[in-house]
Scaffold this active site. Structure first.
Site, PDB file in Angstrom:
ATOM      1  N   TYR A 465       0.762  -1.275   0.120  1.00  0.00           N
ATOM      2  CA  TYR A 465       0.006  -0.105   0.057  1.00  0.00           C
ATOM      3  C   TYR A 465       0.889   1.125  -0.098  1.00  0.00           C
ATOM      4  O   TYR A 465       0.505   2.371   0.726  1.00  0.00           O
ATOM      5  CB  TYR A 465      -0.890   0.068   1.189  1.00  0.00           C
ATOM      6  N   HIS A 466       2.008   1.256  -0.943  1.00  0.00           N
ATOM      7  CA  HIS A 466       2.652   2.495  -0.988  1.00  0.00           C
ATOM      8  C   HIS A 466       2.645   2.919  -2.638  1.00  0.00           C
ATOM      9  O   HIS A 466       3.769   3.292  -3.042  1.00  0.00           O
ATOM     10  CB  HIS A 466       4.305   1.910  -0.747  1.00  0.00           C
TER      11      HIS A 466
END
Length: 550
Positions: A465-466
């Site tokens: 989730y970057h």
């Protein structure tokens, strides 16, 4: 009349920092436009509940990738915070600045003024990190950073195993020396999630010159190549929030490029295909999408000391009650309390692998993957060469964009991930784990060949989730750059982007810290201030980097 000097779209990591700094001297008025609702309540504020808001439509935009061709057509979740504080209110609360070389690379590729020497003073300005390395860390900023208590002996076993395998240890990976095994840092304060909303936005909203407007941003209003406001949908009505000075998009690496495209700024053919009038042909808008992928390498624990013992409803209720009344106990941590940043091979001068260690065998959605006890390392390469895109699904602002990461599309991704798995096995095989180590739960002891490992990666690699990079910062004459080094959208007056979408290349580790730093630094550019004086501090680089991976 909805009008202010500065209109910021998004109350997340960068947007909250911008609101705080732009309003600080009292001379300018600020409106923050945020679609999401309140972040009050235990599901967000209790650190150990982190997997819950991330999976709730109420707090999350609910984005997902298109079927990923190199991951067997899997659709991967792409959570982004739809709440005060944005993704800093639903993230894992892991605090990583990134490596010095990451920012030097930004500067070398056209983001002049964003080298490590330039950004280190902003990291210091934003932090209150009393346990960090003296001289390298801030101690009076709004963002409280702490170390976990590391009560569980498995945390120490992980660090010791790294040392036994011949790797470095580090007393502060956010200080002079990122490389090595050590304690992980958290954005947690007095037992609560210390989001950008708690650190920056709440104090800013106490000022007379800051207002929050709860609405859906539809597009930037542009007149004669100048941004004059933001069109929003507020309680079913379309209104314009007027900006006397500038509009700043801090809406995430997914929503910022989407808003630019809806406003006529982006690849001309793509916009024309959706019937959107082209205001500025910027082919880089929505391109250059990057992310980190990770795997969970899970091991059975022979001793019943892991968090798997408390995943039952009764234990969770007790943990929740203790947190509610005392802000202490297992509810007051994200359980990421040991970490490592390693180099994958000789000839690589700074770390390109990250570890999060957890004394549990569990998934992000909170489901236990093992009956009994286990522990796991989250591991993944940091600098994938794969690139994806964010594009419009339709000209309707309510429609979700098309997100294509193209995960694992570069052949190096596969060899890097195989190395990560084998390296984790080597670390778990060290004497420090002898008293705890049972069988390997995942991938499983039989999964050893390149083909078998590739099958496991294809089926189980998860996003960390970057997402970032979709409004890349670069030189004003770079056709693929979207913003210049002062965050100004190239070709449009009075419009900037300041969030993780402007990162030229993804940084080492989690993106919350560099996103907040981006808001801090962009505020000085917007106010026309002289940037903070550059640092002359030299980061540690392993003297053996040419000959060894450790």
């Amino acid at each position: 009349m909805l009008e202010a000097d500065y209109v910021i779209v998004g109350s997340g990591s960068a947007g909250s920092a911008l609101a705080y700094r732009l309003s600080e001297d009292g001379r300018h008025s600020v409106i923050v436009v945020e679609y999401g609702g309140s972040d009050i309540g235990p599901l967000i504020q209790m650190p150990s509940a982190l997997s819950i808001p991330m999976n709730m439509d109420y707090y999350d935009w609910g984005f997902s990738s298109e079927p990923e061709p190199h991951l067997g057509g899997r659709v991967l979740a792409t959570p982004r915070g739809k709440v005060l504080g944005g993704s800093s209110s639903i993230n894992g609360m892991v605090y990583v600045r990134g490596h010095a070389r990451d920012f030097d690379h930004w500067a070398e590729t056209g983001a002049s003024g964003w080298s490590f020497a330039d950004v280190l003073p902003y990291f210091k300005r934003m932090e209150n990190a009393p346990e960090g390395e003296a001289g390298w860390r801030g101690t009076d900023g709004p963002l409280n950073v702490q170390r976990g208590r590391r009560v569980n002996p498995l945390y120490e076993a992980f660090v010791e195993a790294g040392r036994e395998a011949g790797f470095e240890t580090t007393a502060d990976y956010n200080g002079s020396k990122q490389e090595g095994f050590g304690a992980m840092e958290q954005t947690i304060y007095k037992g609560r999630r210390w989001s950008a909303a708690n650190a920056y936005l709440r104090p800013a909203l106490k000022r007379q010159n800051v207002n929050l407007v709860n609405g859906l941003a539809r597009r930037v209003v542009i007149e004669n190549q100048r941004a004059t406001g933001v069109e929003i949908e507020l309680r079913g009505k379309i209104q314009v929030v007027k900006a006397r000075r500038e509009v700043v998009l801090a809406a995430s690496s997914i929503n910022s490029p989407k808003l630019l495209m809806l406003s006529g700024i982006g690849p001309a053919a793509h916009l024309a295909g959706h019937g959107i009038e082209v205001v500025a042909d910027r082919p880089g808008v929505g391109a250059n999408l990057q992310d980190h992928l990770e795997l969970y390498i899970q091991q059975e624990s022979l001793r019943p000391i892991t968090l798997n013992a408390v995943l039952n409803p009764f234990s969770k209720a007790l943990i929740g009650a203790r947190w509610l009344f005392f802000k202490s106990g297992l509810g007051a941590t994200n359980h990421f309390e040991a970490a490592a940043f390693l180099r994958s091979a000789p000839g690589i001068d700074y770390p390109d692998i990250q570890y999060h260690f957890v004394p549990a065998a569990v998934r992000y959605d909170g489901k236990a993957s093992a009956k009994g006890h286990g522990f796991q390392a989250h591991v993944g390469p940091m600098r994938s060469k794969s690139r994806g895109s964010v594009t419009l699904r339709s000209p309707d602002p309510a429609d979700k964009p098309v997100i294509r990461f193209n995960y694992m599309s570069h052949p190096d991704d596969w060899s890097e991930f195989r190395h990560c798995i084998r390296l984790t096995r080597e670390i778990f095989a060290q004497p420090a784990f002898d008293a705890y180590r049972g069988r390997e739960l995942s991938p499983g002891e039989g999964v050893t060949s390149d083909e078998a490992l590739d099958d496991f990666i294809r089926e189980h690699a998860e996003s960390a989730y970057h997402p970032c990079g979709t409004c890349r910062m670069g030189r004003a004459d770079d056709p693929m750059a979207v913003v210049d080094p002062e965050c100004r959208v190239i070709g449009i007056e009075g419009l900037r982007v300041a969030d993780s979408s402007i990162f030229p290349r993804i940084t080492n580790g989690n993106l919350n810290a560099p996103s907040i730093m981006t808001g801090e630094k962009a505020a000085d550019h917007i106010l026309g201030r002289q940037p903070l004086p550059p640092s002359n501090q030299e980061p540690w680089i392993n003297p053996r980097w040419r000959e060894s991976d450790r």
